[in-house]
Design a protein around this motif. Sequence first.
Motif, PDB file in Angstrom:
ATOM      1  N   UNK A 221     -24.889  32.369  16.879  1.00 46.08           N
ATOM      2  CA  UNK A 221     -25.870  31.291  16.961  1.00 46.08           C
ATOM      3  C   UNK A 221     -25.907  30.523  18.267  1.00 46.08           C
ATOM      4  N   UNK A 222     -25.194  30.989  19.269  1.00 45.20           N
ATOM      5  CA  UNK A 222     -25.166  30.253  20.533  1.00 45.20           C
ATOM      6  C   UNK A 222     -25.116  31.219  21.703  1.00 45.20           C
ATOM      7  N   UNK A 223     -25.966  30.993  22.690  1.00 47.24           N
ATOM      8  CA  UNK A 223     -26.014  31.859  23.871  1.00 47.24           C
ATOM      9  C   UNK A 223     -24.992  31.380  24.902  1.00 47.24           C
ATOM     10  N   UNK A 224     -24.084  32.268  25.320  1.00 46.67           N
ATOM     11  CA  UNK A 224     -23.047  31.829  26.276  1.00 46.67           C
ATOM     12  C   UNK A 224     -23.634  31.381  27.615  1.00 46.67           C
ATOM     13  N   UNK A 225     -22.858  30.538  28.312  1.00 42.57           N
ATOM     14  CA  UNK A 225     -23.209  30.153  29.680  1.00 42.57           C
ATOM     15  C   UNK A 225     -22.158  30.666  30.666  1.00 42.57           C
ATOM     16  N   UNK A 226     -21.034  31.167  30.126  1.00 43.01           N
ATOM     17  CA  UNK A 226     -19.967  31.679  30.994  1.00 43.01           C
ATOM     18  C   UNK A 226     -19.847  33.189  30.828  1.00 43.01           C
ATOM     19  N   UNK A 227     -19.606  33.855  31.943  1.00 42.75           N
ATOM     20  CA  UNK A 227     -19.453  35.321  31.952  1.00 42.75           C
ATOM     21  C   UNK A 227     -18.250  35.685  32.797  1.00 42.75           C
ATOM     22  N   UNK A 228     -17.484  36.632  32.290  1.00 41.94           N
ATOM     23  CA  UNK A 228     -16.375  37.159  33.092  1.00 41.94           C
ATOM     24  C   UNK A 228     -16.519  38.671  33.148  1.00 41.94           C
TER      25      UNK A 228
END
Length: 316
Positions: A221-228
Amino acid sequence: MQLVRQKEHNSQQGHRYAAGSRSRFGVAVAALLVAALGTACGSGGSDGPDKAAKEKAAKAAEAGAAGALSAAEKAKAAQQARVAAAKRWGLRKTPLTAPAAPKEKPEITTRDGFEVEDQEEYPPVFTTVPTEDKVVFLTIDDGSEKDPEFLKMMKELKIPYTAFLSDYVVRDNYPYFKEMQAAGVTLNNHTINHRYMPGLSYEQQREEICGQQDIIQKQFGKRPTLFRPPYGNYNQDTLRAAKSCGIKAVPLWNAEAFTNRMDYREWDRDLHPGDIILTHFRGKEDWKGTMPDMIRHVMKTVTDKGYAVARLEDYL
Ligand SMILES: [Zn+2]
């Protein structure tokens, strides 16, 4: 009844002080005394409402004091719970409590030497958050090990962490990560299949990153803002793709935790304020220990060096 008895008593006294003469003065004294006593009883006297107000104020003051006291008691109880949890989970020291989240978030820029061409157009890549707080951040990658004891441990110890998930190892047990999310952990993007990004075309990288954004949004239910990026490897296409999928920042790490050691990126082989620590959802198949063993080890290092673990999202 009491008034009557009092009246008799006072009458006698009045009589005595009147020195035997049943004078009108004696009776008058007795009457005055009765009147005074009547007022002191406060039955409907003029100070009635006043007294009620005073009682009300006293009660409010008492409640206020109790509130302040319970906040102090709450803090004490929370600390006692942390000490007890640390003992229960075999930590040698109680983890230090992180300071309150900063009111102003630090400005994050890409670490020197980690830039791609036209870096300023893309999400920043960093290994340490600029802060003077004596805090470090715990990030946990992939998702193959799903140890219920780990969830319980982190909840009881109240140690914050951030997860970077790869769907290919997560999809067999979404509820495990839902439980993690319900405990306040942010679930972030580590691609669908954990491929080596620089070996892929821009379109393929976009599928890996945007695809994982869609999966996390759908499942949690939530789109991430952090990517690794997997292995910490990326090129300009990676950051361009990540940006196009809604990624705001690319946190790498400055130290990596295992069950029995820490690896450091810096020559001083030490932790620094704002360092990001990487570890993995791994178990005995990969490690000489469990996830709780890994947490015991990393928390010993962090606490011995005087650091608290803070929430990465509070600083970004
Ligand atoms: Zn990984």
